[in-house]
Enzyme design. Structure first.
Site, PDB file in Angstrom:
ATOM      1  N   GLN A  13     124.205  13.441  83.128  1.00  0.00           N
ATOM      2  CA  GLN A  13     123.703  14.369  82.110  1.00  0.00           C
ATOM      3  C   GLN A  13     122.549  13.743  81.320  1.00  0.00           C
ATOM      4  O   GLN A  13     121.553  14.405  81.011  1.00  0.00           O
ATOM      5  CB  GLN A  13     124.836  14.765  81.165  1.00  0.00           C
ATOM      6  CG  GLN A  13     124.487  15.862  80.177  1.00  0.00           C
ATOM      7  CD  GLN A  13     124.368  17.223  80.850  1.00  0.00           C
ATOM      8  OE1 GLN A  13     124.836  17.403  81.971  1.00  0.00           O
ATOM      9  NE2 GLN A  13     123.715  18.160  80.176  1.00  0.00           N
ATOM     10  N   GLN A  50     120.971  10.678  68.187  1.00  0.00           N
ATOM     11  CA  GLN A  50     122.377  10.380  67.892  1.00  0.00           C
ATOM     12  C   GLN A  50     123.310  10.919  68.979  1.00  0.00           C
ATOM     13  O   GLN A  50     124.308  10.275  69.324  1.00  0.00           O
ATOM     14  CB  GLN A  50     122.769  10.971  66.542  1.00  0.00           C
ATOM     15  CG  GLN A  50     124.169  10.552  66.090  1.00  0.00           C
ATOM     16  CD  GLN A  50     124.543  11.148  64.745  1.00  0.00           C
ATOM     17  OE1 GLN A  50     124.663  12.370  64.615  1.00  0.00           O
ATOM     18  NE2 GLN A  50     124.708  10.308  63.745  1.00  0.00           N
ATOM     19  N   ARG A  91     146.526   0.396  94.237  1.00  0.00           N
ATOM     20  CA  ARG A  91     146.090   1.209  93.099  1.00  0.00           C
ATOM     21  C   ARG A  91     145.270   0.387  92.109  1.00  0.00           C
ATOM     22  O   ARG A  91     144.344   0.903  91.479  1.00  0.00           O
ATOM     23  CB  ARG A  91     147.316   1.837  92.427  1.00  0.00           C
ATOM     24  CG  ARG A  91     147.891   2.959  93.267  1.00  0.00           C
ATOM     25  CD  ARG A  91     149.298   3.359  92.882  1.00  0.00           C
ATOM     26  NE  ARG A  91     149.740   4.451  93.774  1.00  0.00           N
ATOM     27  CZ  ARG A  91     150.990   4.873  93.882  1.00  0.00           C
ATOM     28  NH1 ARG A  91     151.942   4.293  93.172  1.00  0.00           N
ATOM     29  NH2 ARG A  91     151.296   5.864  94.710  1.00  0.00           N
ATOM     30  N   GLU A 149     145.253   6.717  97.334  1.00  0.00           N
ATOM     31  CA  GLU A 149     146.295   5.780  96.880  1.00  0.00           C
ATOM     32  C   GLU A 149     147.134   6.405  95.759  1.00  0.00           C
ATOM     33  O   GLU A 149     147.602   5.714  94.851  1.00  0.00           O
ATOM     34  CB  GLU A 149     145.696   4.437  96.418  1.00  0.00           C
ATOM     35  CG  GLU A 149     144.634   3.843  97.316  1.00  0.00           C
ATOM     36  CD  GLU A 149     145.099   3.591  98.741  1.00  0.00           C
ATOM     37  OE1 GLU A 149     146.234   3.966  99.083  1.00  0.00           O
ATOM     38  OE2 GLU A 149     144.316   3.050  99.527  1.00  0.00           O
ATOM     39  N   GLY A 150     147.324   7.711  95.843  1.00  0.00           N
ATOM     40  CA  GLY A 150     148.122   8.436  94.853  1.00  0.00           C
ATOM     41  C   GLY A 150     147.235   9.261  93.940  1.00  0.00           C
ATOM     42  O   GLY A 150     146.315   8.728  93.327  1.00  0.00           O
ATOM     43  N   THR A 151     147.490  10.552  93.860  1.00  0.00           N
ATOM     44  CA  THR A 151     146.684  11.413  93.004  1.00  0.00           C
ATOM     45  C   THR A 151     146.959  11.136  91.533  1.00  0.00           C
ATOM     46  O   THR A 151     147.979  10.534  91.174  1.00  0.00           O
ATOM     47  CB  THR A 151     146.989  12.896  93.281  1.00  0.00           C
ATOM     48  OG1 THR A 151     148.363  13.152  92.930  1.00  0.00           O
ATOM     49  CG2 THR A 151     146.758  13.246  94.742  1.00  0.00           C
ATOM     50  N   ASN A 174     151.546  16.338 106.628  1.00  0.00           N
ATOM     51  CA  ASN A 174     152.594  16.818 105.726  1.00  0.00           C
ATOM     52  C   ASN A 174     153.209  15.704 104.887  1.00  0.00           C
ATOM     53  O   ASN A 174     154.289  15.881 104.307  1.00  0.00           O
ATOM     54  CB  ASN A 174     153.692  17.526 106.531  1.00  0.00           C
ATOM     55  CG  ASN A 174     153.207  18.826 107.144  1.00  0.00           C
ATOM     56  OD1 ASN A 174     152.589  19.642 106.474  1.00  0.00           O
ATOM     57  ND2 ASN A 174     153.478  19.004 108.430  1.00  0.00           N
ATOM     58  N   HIS A 206     120.487  11.582  82.384  1.00  0.00           N
ATOM     59  CA  HIS A 206     119.320  11.563  83.273  1.00  0.00           C
ATOM     60  C   HIS A 206     118.720  12.954  83.475  1.00  0.00           C
ATOM     61  O   HIS A 206     117.603  13.073  83.997  1.00  0.00           O
ATOM     62  CB  HIS A 206     119.691  10.984  84.646  1.00  0.00           C
ATOM     63  CG  HIS A 206     119.750   9.490  84.683  1.00  0.00           C
ATOM     64  ND1 HIS A 206     120.730   8.758  84.059  1.00  0.00           N
ATOM     65  CD2 HIS A 206     118.929   8.578  85.278  1.00  0.00           C
ATOM     66  CE1 HIS A 206     120.535   7.466  84.288  1.00  0.00           C
ATOM     67  NE2 HIS A 206     119.446   7.328  85.020  1.00  0.00           N
TER      68      HIS A 206
END
Length: 381
Positions: free
Chosen positions: A337, A280, A244, A364-366, A128, A339
């Site tokens: 993508q 391109q 972080r 380490e923090g969202t 929690n 590849h």
């Protein structure tokens, strides 16, 4: 501002790159598939001094600072994110002890973590209490008769927690005060009352073990209190802010390698009579990947420079971590993508890198918490 590497930093970068290529890359796929901690590689990190980065030489450390950590971690992440995470997270404990520990604590614990071969861990998160540190329920009660703290509670998602020899943990010494009643303690593997529960099975960085820790009447000498009583929240926040930057380095390394692999593949893959690198659309992908990665690198280096200069870096740490993490997912996705079907197969490293990159947006923090931190700083709150 000049971020050119010093001679010593350039040597560290070369050593880390060589180690990553020769030792980490050959086993990266195996430890991912088997979910196994790279014991031998960690021992080699110790021997080469990586586990003592940022710690004074008098305690067996390698010296240096945050930029040196960024250099080593990012090079490791190019070849094996799990190993990069292991080093990055390990360093949190010795750095916290060096910053807040007593002379006796530094002499006792730092050599074990820098050159003694023991893994370090940092245990704050609970079922929690993730983004909300005030939700910590682990309690430490002082026993005057024995001059010990008796700790009860559970921690979850602790990297290296079941394998670490020395851990910095957090518990409420005065729960009614919220975060102002939190304290930090140094504990050791094998202490009676300290066990571990579930070892998590994860989407990525599978070679970095993630464990549940259980404290049942764990008795910790008062001499193991890290910093002041009820001063744990300050320790936790300083450690997290520094960590972080380490996560940003992980994200930067995996992005750099993804770009290199995408460029190589696009030059080799021939469709409709010419390499797809001539298209391109592919060139624009590469341009976007390179530009965003260079921006992420400079944000990370700037935050590391601020930390090493003794300046406030809270906002910059949040910025570099948030930006580098978003970029790592963006870059690995485009590299995969490029590849095509091959990128989706385990024969190529992109599918693993794609999975590994995701964690940088969470631990380490969202990303969402970092946006809150950044917004408050910018808005002056």
């Amino acid at each position: 501002m000049d971020f050119s590497l010093t001679k010593e930093q350039a040597m560290l970068k070369k050593l880390a790159a060589q180690f990553a290529e020769e030792e980490l890359e050959p086993v990266a796929a195996e430890i991912d598939e088997t979910h196994s901690f790279p014991v031998e590689n960690f021992a080699k990190m110790v021997k080469l001094g990586f586990t003592g980065i940022g710690v004074k030489e008098e305690y067996g450390g390698a010296g240096g600072g945050m930029l040196e950590k960024v250099i080593a971690v990012s090079e490791f992440a190019k070849k094996c994110m799990a190993s990069a995470a292991t080093l990055s997270i390990h360093l949190i404990a010795p750095h916290a002890i060096q910053d807040f520990g007593t002379a006796e604590q530094k002499e006792k614990f730092l050599p074990r973590l820098t050159c003694g071969g023991e893994l370090g861990a940092f245990a704050l998160t609970e079922p929690n209490a993730g983004s909300d540190a005030a939700g910590v329920k682990t309690v430490a009660v002082y026993d005057e008769a024995t001059d010990e703290y008796v700790i009860n509670g559970t921690k979850c998602f602790i990297s290296g927690g079941a394998r670490a020899g020395v851990l910095v943990i957090f518990a409420m010494t005065e729960p009614k005060l919220g975060t102002k009643g939190m304290s930090a303690f140094i504990i050791e593997k094998g202490m009676p009352g300290f066990t571990y529960g579930k070892i998590e099975s994860k989407l990525g960085i599978r070679g970095s073990e993630t464990a549940e820790l259980v404290f049942e009447d764990l008795r910790v000498p008062a001499a193991n209190l890290l910093g002041k009583k009820n001063g744990g929240f300050k320790i936790a926040m300083k450690a997290l802010n520094a960590a972080r930057i380490g996560v940003a380095a992980q994200a930067q390394g995996v992005a750099d390698e993804a770009i290199a692999l995408a460029v190589q593949y696009s030059k080799e893959r021939v469709q409709f009579g010419k390499p797809i690198a001539a298209l391109q659309g592919i060139q624009w992908y590469i341009a976007d990947m390179a530009t965003r990665s260079e921006a992420a690198r400079n944000l990370t280096y700037h935050a590391a420079w601020l930390a090493d200069s003794g300046k406030d870096f809270v906002c910059e740490a949040a910025m570099c971590k948030y930006n580098a993490a978003i970029n790592a997912r963006f870059v690995t996705n485009l590299a995969l993508q490029i590849h095509g079907g091959y990128g989706y197969m385990q024969d190529y490293p992109l599918e693993r890198m794609y999975r590994d990159a995701k964690i940088t947006e969470i631990y380490e923090g969202t990303a969402e918490i970092h946006k809150v931190v950044i917004a408050r700083a910018v808005m002056g709150k």
